[in-house]
Motif scaffolding. Structure first.
Motif, PDB file in Angstrom:
ATOM      1  N   ARG A   1      19.932 -78.658 -16.312  1.00 61.84           N
ATOM      2  CA  ARG A   1      19.630 -79.419 -17.321  1.00 61.84           C
ATOM      3  C   ARG A   1      19.620 -78.584 -18.883  1.00 61.84           C
ATOM      4  NH1 ARG A   1      15.149 -83.415 -16.797  1.00 61.84           N
ATOM      5  NH2 ARG A   1      15.397 -83.626 -19.100  1.00 61.84           N
ATOM      6  N   ASN A   2      18.786 -77.550 -18.656  1.00 61.12           N
ATOM      7  CA  ASN A   2      18.750 -76.691 -19.872  1.00 61.12           C
ATOM      8  C   ASN A   2      19.991 -76.249 -20.578  1.00 61.12           C
ATOM      9  OD1 ASN A   2      15.863 -76.496 -20.005  1.00 61.12           O
ATOM     10  ND2 ASN A   2      15.505 -74.713 -18.841  1.00 61.12           N
ATOM     11  N   PHE A   3      21.177 -75.705 -19.720  1.00 61.52           N
ATOM     12  CA  PHE A   3      22.426 -75.320 -20.278  1.00 61.52           C
ATOM     13  C   PHE A   3      22.971 -76.829 -20.748  1.00 61.52           C
ATOM     14  CE2 PHE A   3      26.940 -76.205 -19.442  1.00 61.52           C
ATOM     15  CZ  PHE A   3      27.514 -75.049 -20.174  1.00 61.52           C
ATOM     16  N   TRP A   4      22.881 -78.044 -20.170  1.00 63.29           N
ATOM     17  CA  TRP A   4      23.425 -78.961 -21.181  1.00 63.29           C
ATOM     18  C   TRP A   4      22.861 -79.541 -22.303  1.00 63.29           C
ATOM     19  CZ3 TRP A   4      28.195 -80.030 -20.027  1.00 63.29           C
ATOM     20  CH2 TRP A   4      28.750 -79.659 -18.535  1.00 63.29           C
ATOM     21  N   GLY A   5      21.459 -79.124 -22.354  1.00 61.97           N
ATOM     22  CA  GLY A   5      20.953 -79.430 -23.466  1.00 61.97           C
ATOM     23  C   GLY A   5      21.586 -78.512 -24.614  1.00 61.97           C
ATOM     24  N   ILE A   6      21.715 -77.231 -24.230  1.00 63.41           N
ATOM     25  CA  ILE A   6      22.203 -76.408 -25.371  1.00 63.41           C
ATOM     26  C   ILE A   6      23.609 -76.779 -25.639  1.00 63.41           C
ATOM     27  CG2 ILE A   6      22.697 -74.137 -25.893  1.00 63.41           C
ATOM     28  CD1 ILE A   6      20.275 -73.256 -24.008  1.00 63.41           C
ATOM     29  N   GLY A   7      24.197 -77.129 -24.590  1.00 62.14           N
ATOM     30  CA  GLY A   7      25.950 -77.521 -24.480  1.00 62.14           C
ATOM     31  C   GLY A   7      26.176 -78.449 -25.544  1.00 62.14           C
ATOM     32  N   ILE A   8      25.591 -79.655 -25.096  1.00 64.37           N
ATOM     33  CA  ILE A   8      25.773 -80.871 -25.814  1.00 64.37           C
ATOM     34  C   ILE A   8      25.334 -80.577 -27.478  1.00 64.37           C
ATOM     35  CG2 ILE A   8      25.094 -83.242 -26.102  1.00 64.37           C
ATOM     36  CD1 ILE A   8      24.691 -83.315 -22.920  1.00 64.37           C
ATOM     37  N   ALA A   9      24.319 -80.251 -27.572  1.00 61.32           N
ATOM     38  CA  ALA A   9      23.920 -79.781 -29.026  1.00 61.32           C
ATOM     39  C   ALA A   9      24.784 -79.196 -29.766  1.00 61.32           C
ATOM     40  CB  ALA A   9      22.416 -79.131 -29.152  1.00 61.32           C
ATOM     41  N   ARG A  10      25.270 -77.988 -29.096  1.00 65.45           N
ATOM     42  CA  ARG A  10      26.234 -77.242 -30.000  1.00 65.45           C
ATOM     43  C   ARG A  10      27.594 -77.832 -29.995  1.00 65.45           C
ATOM     44  NH1 ARG A  10      27.125 -71.271 -28.586  1.00 65.45           N
ATOM     45  NH2 ARG A  10      27.933 -71.487 -30.753  1.00 65.45           N
ATOM     46  N   PHE A  11      27.960 -78.862 -29.109  1.00 60.93           N
ATOM     47  CA  PHE A  11      28.947 -79.653 -29.107  1.00 60.93           C
ATOM     48  C   PHE A  11      29.261 -80.450 -30.551  1.00 60.93           C
ATOM     49  CE2 PHE A  11      31.279 -83.667 -28.674  1.00 60.93           C
ATOM     50  CZ  PHE A  11      32.568 -83.326 -28.141  1.00 60.93           C
ATOM     51  N   LEU A  12      27.877 -80.930 -30.745  1.00 58.89           N
ATOM     52  CA  LEU A  12      27.834 -81.736 -31.935  1.00 58.89           C
ATOM     53  C   LEU A  12      27.575 -80.975 -33.277  1.00 58.89           C
ATOM     54  CD1 LEU A  12      25.143 -84.401 -30.226  1.00 58.89           C
ATOM     55  CD2 LEU A  12      27.437 -84.920 -30.915  1.00 58.89           C
ATOM     56  N   ALA A  13      27.009 -79.758 -33.076  1.00 59.61           N
ATOM     57  CA  ALA A  13      26.817 -79.062 -34.256  1.00 59.61           C
ATOM     58  C   ALA A  13      28.038 -78.503 -34.774  1.00 59.61           C
ATOM     59  CB  ALA A  13      25.626 -77.923 -33.973  1.00 59.61           C
ATOM     60  N   ASP A  14      28.812 -77.665 -33.965  1.00 60.82           N
ATOM     61  CA  ASP A  14      29.988 -76.882 -34.542  1.00 60.82           C
ATOM     62  C   ASP A  14      30.985 -77.506 -35.203  1.00 60.82           C
ATOM     63  OD1 ASP A  14      30.423 -73.709 -33.278  1.00 60.82           O
ATOM     64  OD2 ASP A  14      28.445 -74.654 -33.355  1.00 60.82           O
ATOM     65  N   PRO A  15      31.269 -78.824 -35.254  1.00 62.39           N
ATOM     66  CA  PRO A  15      32.231 -79.377 -36.080  1.00 62.39           C
ATOM     67  C   PRO A  15      32.125 -79.031 -37.594  1.00 62.39           C
ATOM     68  CG  PRO A  15      32.058 -80.943 -34.457  1.00 62.39           C
ATOM     69  CD  PRO A  15      30.805 -79.913 -34.159  1.00 62.39           C
ATOM     70  N   ALA A  16      30.733 -78.793 -38.172  1.00 56.44           N
ATOM     71  CA  ALA A  16      30.340 -78.674 -39.226  1.00 56.44           C
ATOM     72  C   ALA A  16      30.998 -77.240 -39.920  1.00 56.44           C
ATOM     73  CB  ALA A  16      28.833 -78.731 -39.750  1.00 56.44           C
ATOM     74  N   TRP A  17      30.718 -76.017 -38.901  1.00 51.79           N
ATOM     75  CA  TRP A  17      31.129 -74.934 -39.116  1.00 51.79           C
ATOM     76  C   TRP A  17      32.497 -74.827 -39.275  1.00 51.79           C
ATOM     77  CZ3 TRP A  17      28.826 -71.228 -41.609  1.00 51.79           C
ATOM     78  CH2 TRP A  17      29.076 -70.046 -41.741  1.00 51.79           C
ATOM     79  N   GLY A  18      33.228 -75.289 -38.144  1.00 48.62           N
ATOM     80  CA  GLY A  18      34.908 -75.616 -38.176  1.00 48.62           C
ATOM     81  C   GLY A  18      35.386 -76.112 -39.667  1.00 48.62           C
ATOM     82  N   THR A  19      34.754 -77.074 -40.076  1.00 55.70           N
ATOM     83  CA  THR A  19      35.060 -77.875 -41.282  1.00 55.70           C
ATOM     84  C   THR A  19      35.060 -76.767 -42.486  1.00 55.70           C
ATOM     85  OG1 THR A  19      34.501 -79.978 -40.413  1.00 55.70           O
ATOM     86  CG2 THR A  19      34.642 -79.629 -42.713  1.00 55.70           C
ATOM     87  N   ILE A  20      33.680 -76.175 -42.674  1.00 55.44           N
ATOM     88  CA  ILE A  20      33.503 -75.361 -43.677  1.00 55.44           C
ATOM     89  C   ILE A  20      34.441 -74.054 -43.502  1.00 55.44           C
ATOM     90  CG2 ILE A  20      32.055 -73.694 -44.552  1.00 55.44           C
ATOM     91  CD1 ILE A  20      29.590 -75.490 -43.545  1.00 55.44           C
ATOM     92  N   ASN A  21      34.760 -73.504 -42.433  1.00 57.83           N
ATOM     93  CA  ASN A  21      35.618 -72.481 -42.318  1.00 57.83           C
ATOM     94  C   ASN A  21      37.112 -72.682 -42.696  1.00 57.83           C
ATOM     95  OD1 ASN A  21      34.502 -69.642 -41.248  1.00 57.83           O
ATOM     96  ND2 ASN A  21      33.369 -71.182 -40.213  1.00 57.83           N
ATOM     97  N   PHE A  22      37.563 -73.839 -41.812  1.00 56.26           N
ATOM     98  CA  PHE A  22      39.163 -74.004 -42.201  1.00 56.26           C
ATOM     99  C   PHE A  22      39.732 -75.348 -43.050  1.00 56.26           C
ATOM    100  CE2 PHE A  22      38.158 -72.632 -37.494  1.00 56.26           C
ATOM    101  CZ  PHE A  22      38.712 -71.524 -37.739  1.00 56.26           C
ATOM    102  N   TRP A  23      38.784 -76.276 -43.447  1.00 54.21           N
ATOM    103  CA  TRP A  23      39.208 -77.362 -44.053  1.00 54.21           C
ATOM    104  C   TRP A  23      38.551 -77.272 -45.724  1.00 54.21           C
ATOM    105  CZ3 TRP A  23      43.186 -80.050 -42.773  1.00 54.21           C
ATOM    106  CH2 TRP A  23      43.763 -80.034 -41.512  1.00 54.21           C
ATOM    107  N   VAL A  24      37.438 -76.679 -46.000  1.00 55.47           N
ATOM    108  CA  VAL A  24      36.812 -76.775 -47.074  1.00 55.47           C
ATOM    109  C   VAL A  24      37.834 -75.809 -48.294  1.00 55.47           C
ATOM    110  CG1 VAL A  24      34.726 -75.432 -48.533  1.00 55.47           C
ATOM    111  CG2 VAL A  24      34.379 -77.104 -46.491  1.00 55.47           C
TER     112      VAL A  24
END
Length: 426
Positions: A227-250
């Motif tokens: 479950r620890n892996f899925w906690g990290i994995g889901i949180a990162r799934f939700l977090a990283d769209p922000a970084w992709g947007t800043i890098n590729f679309w801003v």
């Protein structure tokens, strides 16, 4: 041989330098995108496919490369990856179609997936637990510092010689980085310049339940059922769209919505990455602040993630502000907030899993993160022409709050690491 005091900090700075090159190379396309689209006739939708190819390859590559690093070792593994992504970056200059760019981005994405697993694994084997978050923050500064250096360097290359020249220069840096890494990096057991006192200090500060014996093998199944892996994995799934947007679309947002010129992009687009650097550095110190005041190491990480998630909500106001400089400030605050919480999410892989699993775990969680980036990027490419950027910034404001809730629900700080999800939930 003469020893060097505080040698562990030199090792994490070395990782930071290579990570700077890694993120400079990947960010180059976003900076050059307005020029490339204008020169080649590539549409925004086709550009989203190019970006998505990188993201898909990066997503697939992270668990594979993480396992590769755990198996072959940090020194040789990272050097090989840096050579591959450097050559692929230079290969951008040889094509002017979206298909050609997508092919090069795919090779680049797969090999660049090594950066975060390598950084977290280095922090986990070179630092005691109480310093691991700070070490992870220092190396992770390379992600945003590289992206911060990209705008002026890439813009100068384009103005001086053309967009193709920009990729030749940035790709060459990766080849140099690979040589530097292979010459200077050593694991603690092989580092002759490490003092006996520092070696003892590092070993004394590690968690006994995360140590391994030589017979233990890395198992994807033993990781994926926790479950620890899925906690990290889901949180990162939700977090990283922000970084992709800043890098590729801003950069495109700056041109089309804020009406910035290429020179203005070079002047302002690096600011979110400067703030992101500060977020990386702050992450370890904020967690240490709470840890020093009686909170457990893991709870200190979760509190830090939650603070970042709350701060991240301010990026939603980009959808309604009219002042371009206020928009730049809000996006910059978003960069700080994202790296504050993202560094925590990555560091948890070193806090909760055994040393021979760290790169694999971080790679698998990274695949979750980049699945989020990929999905969000496709939505932007398909709908930004119809609805603009506003709704996407609003969505980013809430993703990390949900991620914080997931972390608090899923993460369990156990002294003995279970290998079965069902056993953990009982």
């Amino acid at each position: 041989m003469k020893t060097i005091k505080h040698f562990r900090w030199y090792m994490i700075l070395l990782v930071c330098v290579i990570t700077i090159v890694n993120y400079l190379d990947r960010t180059a396309l976003g900076i050059a995108a307005p020029t490339i689209l204008d020169a080649t006739g590539i549409s925004k939708e086709q550009y989203s496919w190019v970006v998505s190819t990188f993201q898909l390859a990066y997503t697939i590559g992270q668990p594979i490369i993480g396992f590769f690093i755990d198996t072959i070792g940090l020194r040789l593994g990272f050097a090989i990856c840096a050579i591959i992504w450097g050559l692929a970056t230079m290969g951008h200059a040889l094509t002017g179609t979206w298909q050609g760019l997508a092919f090069m981005r795919g090779i680049m994405g797969f090999s660049e997936a090594s950066a975060i697993p390598v950084g977290i694994k280095t922090a986990s084997i070179w630092f005691p637990a109480k310093e691991r978050g700070i070490a992870a923050g220092i190396f992770n500064m390379g992600t945003s510092f590289g992206a911060m250096l990209a705008p002026p360097l890439i813009a100068w290359c384009i103005l001086f010689q053309g967009w193709q020249f920009a990729f030749v220069v940035s790709g060459s840096l990766a080849l140099i980085a690979a040589i530097i890494w292979f010459i200077f990096y050593r694991d603690p057991n092989d580092a002759k310049k490490l003092t006996a006192e520092e070696r003892e200090y590092i070993e004394a500060g590690k968690e006994d339940h995360l140590e391994i014996n030589n017979k233990e093998k890395v198992s994807f199944m033993s990781i994926i059922t926790q479950r620890n892996f899925w906690g990290i994995g889901i949180a990162r799934f939700l977090a990283d769209p922000a970084w992709g947007t800043i890098n590729f679309w801003v950069p495109i947002f700056f041109v089309e919505t804020l009406h910035f010129s290429l020179k203005e992009i070079a002047m302002f687009v690096w600011l979110p990455f400067l703030m992101a650097d500060l977020g990386c550095l702050a992450s370890g110190f904020v967690a240490k602040f709470f840890n020093d005041r009686g909170f457990s190491l893991i709870n200190s990480r979760l509190i830090t993630f939650t603070i970042g998630a709350i701060l991240m909500m301010t990026i939603g106001f980009v959808s309604i502000v009219e002042d371009p400089y206020l928009a730049v400030f809000l996006i910059s605050l978003g960069g700080f907030s994202h790296q504050l919480l993202s560094t925590v999410a990555s560091t948890l892989g070193g806090d909760l899993f055994k040393k021979n699993q760290v790169a694999t775990v971080v790679g698998m969680a990274g695949a979750c993160a980049w699945s989020g980036q990929l999905s969000f990027n496709l939505f932007i490419g398909a709908f930004v022409g119809l609805i603009g950027f506003g709704p996407f910034f609003i969505a980013l404001a809430f993703f990390d709050v949900i991620g914080a809730i997931i972390l608090w629900i899923f993460i369990r700080e156990n002294k003995t690491q279970p290998t079965n999800f069902q056993l953990e939930t009982n």
